[in-house]
Write an enzyme that holds these catalytic residues in place. Structure first.
Site, PDB file in Angstrom:
ATOM      1  N   HIS A 282      46.236  94.559  72.565  1.00  0.00           N
ATOM      2  CA  HIS A 282      46.055  94.376  71.120  1.00  0.00           C
ATOM      3  C   HIS A 282      46.680  93.076  70.630  1.00  0.00           C
ATOM      4  CE1 HIS A 282      44.991  95.497  67.143  1.00  0.00           C
ATOM      5  NE2 HIS A 282      45.009  96.798  67.322  1.00  0.00           N
TER       6      HIS A 282
ATOM      7  N   ASP B  72      25.087  96.749  73.030  1.00  0.00           N
ATOM      8  CA  ASP B  72      23.906  97.035  73.853  1.00  0.00           C
ATOM      9  C   ASP B  72      23.854  96.046  75.019  1.00  0.00           C
ATOM     10  OD1 ASP B  72      21.431  97.472  74.980  1.00  0.00           O
ATOM     11  OD2 ASP B  72      20.288  97.134  73.145  1.00  0.00           O
TER      12      ASP B  72
END
Length: 447
Positions: free
Chosen positions: A167, A384
């Site tokens: 992070h 995708d």
């Protein structure tokens, strides 16, 4: 709802380091003073589940993603580096193309075995994300790969993409930007449509550093250290997802002050904070807090460079005594939430950066604090790789960071009726969960 999984085995291959496919600059790049606080020093986990695509028959998703990842690491070369700590706990990235960790795996499961999973935690997520070595139960980020990826092929021809980002180097939108770059390269583009920008100098401490705000998020609340959430054993916790659909939101809006404009997030956050406080039985004089992420992206007063993928947010805090919060109506909680939400400006972010330098990059306060992150609009399902939209896309866990029971994600999901709403996976001591449910029902019932 997610279905109980049948017995299965995941067979992992040997993890490998994926390096940039072309030579990249060898240099050291400092993280911002927002990036390298103690609260950022962990790995955030995400999972995407895909069905088989007949047009991809014979193609190995692990190889496709491996090759696209290597190419994406050329413009995003700092992600292939390693963190190093300098004086004052300042983190820098040594960019020498060391690589990110990647493993392919196979599982005796189909995409259908997961049922209609829509919100975290993802079933058996530990099997589908690649963990790194822990030391005394803590996963260090210094001198470790900044990204771990596991691609698990399913026997139906679908697959699971599991990732764990440090992070310190990306926030959720930044991580999504990188994943979409991999997708574009995996589906035939020659380069990512968004050129990445480092831009970390925007969030460096001022010279000299100076605090402009009290920053309650880094101060212990009044009323002492008592907090059941920090002392209850994990085995004594109950975990229940709560769905806030059209009916529940309508009930909450009816309890908002006349004329007050409230977002769905504000309504749900105020409801859960108030209900949670009542359920945990804090004494009236104990201070309780709601802490939530306020994103700096898309705001005119914070001109982030196009393609910025670092941390661009701050934690803001709403605070009250337990007696004030539970004794007031929902409008009282909403006022506090809205005020805290509007408090984060560019000057506020710079003040946070200054605090990191002045106070040794502290962890945010956890006592009697409920920390939420809204990922409803992150677009996880749109990732995708060429197999189509994800069946599930989002956080792997219900909450992350130092204490998952203290943190929650707000996600978008549909209920059994096909209604869309916000789902929140609540974790509370077992004896507090029934009280919490009753409180939420009381606030969401339509008048």
């Amino acid at each position: 709802m997610a279905s109980p999984l049948p017995p299965f085995t995941v067979r992992r291959g040997e993890p490998v380091l994926v390096t940039p496919s072309e030579p990249t600059p060898h240099e050291t790049k400092p993280l911002s003073d927002i990036d390298d606080g103690e609260g950022m020093r962990f790995y955030s986990s995400g999972i995407h589940l895909y069905r088989a695509n007949p047009s991809k028959s014979g193609q190995d998703p692990a190889k496709v993603i491996h090759d696209a990842l290597s190419r994406a690491l050329v413009p995003y070369y700092p992600l292939a580096g390693r963190l190093r700590e300098e004086q004052g706990r300042k983190l820098v990235v040594d960019c020498f193309g060391q690589g990110v960790m990647f493993v392919s795996a196979d599982a005796d499961l189909t995409a259908d075995d997961f049922g209609d999973v829509q919100s975290p935690p993802f079933p058996c997520f530990e099997e589908f994300i690649l963990e790194s070595t822990t030391i005394a139960g803590v996963e260090p980020v210094i001198d470790r790969p900044l990204l771990y990826i596991q691609v698990t092929r399913l026997k139906c021809g679908g697959f699971i993409f599991g990732q764990r980002f440090c992070h310190c180097v990306v926030d959720a939108p930044g991580g999504m930007q990188f994943e979409k770059a991999i997708c574009e390269l995996a589906t035939g583009e020659t380069s990512p449509s968004v050129t990445p920008a480092w831009g970390r100098e925007m969030f460096m401490a001022r010279d000299p550093p100076r605090l402009s705000y009290p920053h309650l998020e880094y101060r212990d609340p009044a009323g002492g250290p008592h907090d059941r959430m920090l002392t209850t054993a994990p085995s004594d916790m109950a975990r229940v997802p709560f769905f806030f659909g059209p009916r529940e939101i309508a009930g909450l809006r009816q309890r908002a002050p006349p004329g007050m404009r409230c977002s769905r997030f504000e309504l749900v956050a105020a409801c859960i904070w108030r209900s949670r406080t009542a359920a945990l039985g804090y004494t009236p004089e104990e201070e309780v807090r709601l802490s939530f992420i306020v994103n700096a992206r898309g705001r005119a007063d914070i001109p982030l460079p196009q393609g910025f993928y670092g941390n661009a947010f701050a934690y803001s805090v709403a605070a009250a005594t337990a007696g004030e919060l539970t004794g007031g109506d929902l409008g009282y909680a909403l006022e506090l939430v809205k005020k805290a939400k509007s408090a984060v400006t560019y000057d506020y972010l710079l003040s946070v950066a200054d605090l990191m330098v002045l106070e040794g990059r502290p962890l945010f306060a956890l006592t009697r604090t409920y920390i939420v992150s809204d990922v409803s609009h992150a677009g996880f399902k749109s990732v995708d790789f060429g197999w189509g939209e994800a069946v599930y896309g989002g956080p792997a866990k219900g909450g992350e960071g130092p204490l998952p029971g203290v943190t929650n994600y707000f996600s978008r999901a549909k209920n059994g009726k096909g209604e869309e709403g916000t789902v929140v996976p609540i974790c509370l001591p077992r004896d507090a969960m029934e009280k919490f449910q009753l409180e939420v029902q009381g606030l969401t019932a339509e008048l």
